[in-house]
Write a protein that holds these residues in place. Structure first.
Motif, mmCIF file in Angstrom:
data_model
loop_
_atom_site.group_PDB
_atom_site.id
_atom_site.type_symbol
_atom_site.label_atom_id
_atom_site.label_comp_id
_atom_site.label_asym_id
_atom_site.label_seq_id
_atom_site.Cartn_x
_atom_site.Cartn_y
_atom_site.Cartn_z
ATOM 1 N N ASP A 166 0.848 -1.180 0.000
ATOM 2 C CA ASP A 166 0.000 0.000 0.000
ATOM 3 C C ASP A 166 0.888 1.236 0.000
ATOM 4 O OD1 ASP A 166 -2.147 2.004 0.666
ATOM 5 O OD2 ASP A 166 -3.302 0.158 0.894
ATOM 6 N N TYR A 167 0.447 2.258 -0.689
ATOM 7 C CA TYR A 167 1.243 3.484 -0.708
ATOM 8 C C TYR A 167 0.819 4.459 0.375
ATOM 9 C CZ TYR A 167 -2.221 6.739 -2.699
ATOM 10 O OH TYR A 167 -3.294 7.573 -2.889
ATOM 11 N N GLU A 168 -0.351 4.215 0.989
ATOM 12 C CA GLU A 168 -0.880 5.125 1.995
ATOM 13 C C GLU A 168 -0.090 5.000 3.299
ATOM 14 O OE1 GLU A 168 -3.358 7.286 4.659
ATOM 15 O OE2 GLU A 168 -2.789 5.203 4.916
ATOM 16 N N GLU A 169 0.307 6.142 3.846
ATOM 17 C CA GLU A 169 1.261 6.156 4.953
ATOM 18 C C GLU A 169 0.718 5.514 6.232
ATOM 19 O OE1 GLU A 169 1.874 9.766 2.268
ATOM 20 O OE2 GLU A 169 0.175 8.758 3.240
ATOM 21 N N TYR B 208 0.623 1.770 5.850
ATOM 22 C CA TYR B 208 1.975 1.223 5.962
ATOM 23 C C TYR B 208 2.445 1.197 7.415
ATOM 24 C CZ TYR B 208 7.041 0.819 5.489
ATOM 25 O OH TYR B 208 8.347 0.421 5.618
ATOM 26 N N GLN C 90 5.825 -0.407 0.944
ATOM 27 C CA GLN C 90 5.151 0.858 0.671
ATOM 28 C C GLN C 90 5.446 1.242 -0.765
ATOM 29 O OE1 GLN C 90 6.246 4.209 3.155
ATOM 30 N NE2 GLN C 90 4.343 5.285 2.702
ATOM 31 N N ASP D 259 3.342 2.099 -4.913
ATOM 32 C CA ASP D 259 2.160 2.352 -5.731
ATOM 33 C C ASP D 259 1.953 1.153 -6.653
ATOM 34 O OD1 ASP D 259 0.331 3.220 -7.664
ATOM 35 O OD2 ASP D 259 1.106 5.258 -7.675
#
Length: 273
Positions: free
Chosen positions: A110-113, A116, A133, A135
């Motif tokens: 997942d790229y969402e902080e 992660y 982490q 996209d």
């Protein structure tokens, strides 16, 4: 922000824009999670106003993920690549798969902080699960990541999971090419479990959702049954094919099924030839 508010967000990694809502945190809210912020909840309430069945749709999508993972474990798959895994809530892939077989290995992406950060905390003591982490529209960043290569054997079947995430992939990203890149990286006998929003079901509500999500960092792009079917090129669909989530192998006594015409999302699983 007052002291109470500061304490409530003290775990948040530096640099996260809490003013801009994210799809991962919205989904967490719809599922009853607590890892979301005021702007996410505001967006989620607008989402529910646009689609009153929103919480049910989220629950059915989560249930599809559970059923598909259990089916793949039954078919002998012991490793999973979960793209767009979101914020950890009850019923994560590693919990499902490792309960069925403790040797199962899972790589979340997942790229969402916030997704992660929470996944890192949850998986700190689990040597058979990790998160990257990245996209999902940059496949090589994921496929070549050291964590991925350390945990997954690409010479053996992999369960490639894209549950409730691909509707965030814009058409200009060339969706068919992206799926093909992942497909070509996994061994024959691997599986793709896929679900995403469609305008075929509840089109008026879907149009309203698209407008709502334009104000988030994750605008939405619903796809038709035909468009989703085309993404399964190189895979043989397993029964019952691509259907509303409520109709994809429901567990009697566990899943209430619901009205398939109100499912909002299509789901399907295919086996790589």
């Amino acid at each position: 922000m007052d002291r109470a508010g500061a304490d409530a967000t003290s775990w948040v990694p530096d640099g996260i824009d809490l003013e801009r809502p994210s799809a991962a945190r919205l989904y967490d809210y719809l599922l009853g999670g607590a890892h979301n912020f005021a702007h996410d909840r505001e967006l989620a309430e607008r989402f529910i106003k646009a689609q009153p069945n929103g919480r049910e749709i989220a629950r059915h999508n989560r249930s599809f993920l559970r059923r598909s993972v259990l089916m793949l474990v039954e078919l002998g798959v012991r490793q999973f690549l979960d793209l767009g895994s979101g914020i950890p809530t009850v019923g994560n892939v590693h919990e499902i798969a490792q309960t069925a077989d403790p040797t199962s290995r899972v790589v979340y992406v997942d790229y969402e902080e916030v997704a992660y950060a929470h996944s890192m905390m949850m998986l700190a003591d689990n040597p058979l699960a990790t998160i990257v982490q990245a996209d999902l529209t940059r496949p090589q960043d994921i496929l070549d990541a050291p964590q991925t290569r350390e945990l997954l054997d690409f010479d053996q079947p992999i369960g490639l999971l894209m549950a409730g995430v691909f509707h965030f992939v814009a058409p200009e990203k060339d969706p068919a090419r992206l799926v093909a890149q992942y497909r070509d990286a996994i061994a024959p006998g691997s599986y793709l479990a896929f679900s995403q929003f469609t305008r075929d079901l509840m089109p008026t509500e879907m149009d309203r959702i698209v407008e709502v999500m334009k104000s988030s960092r994750d605008p939405m792009y619903p796809r038709s049954h035909a468009e989703i079917t085309a993404l399964f090129a190189g895979f043989d669909l397993v029964e019952p094919g691509i259907v509303p989530t409520a109709l994809w192998r429901p567990d009697l006594g566990f899943d209430d099924g619901g009205d398939p015409n109100r499912a909002g999302i299509y789901a399907g699983v295919g086996r790589k030839r």
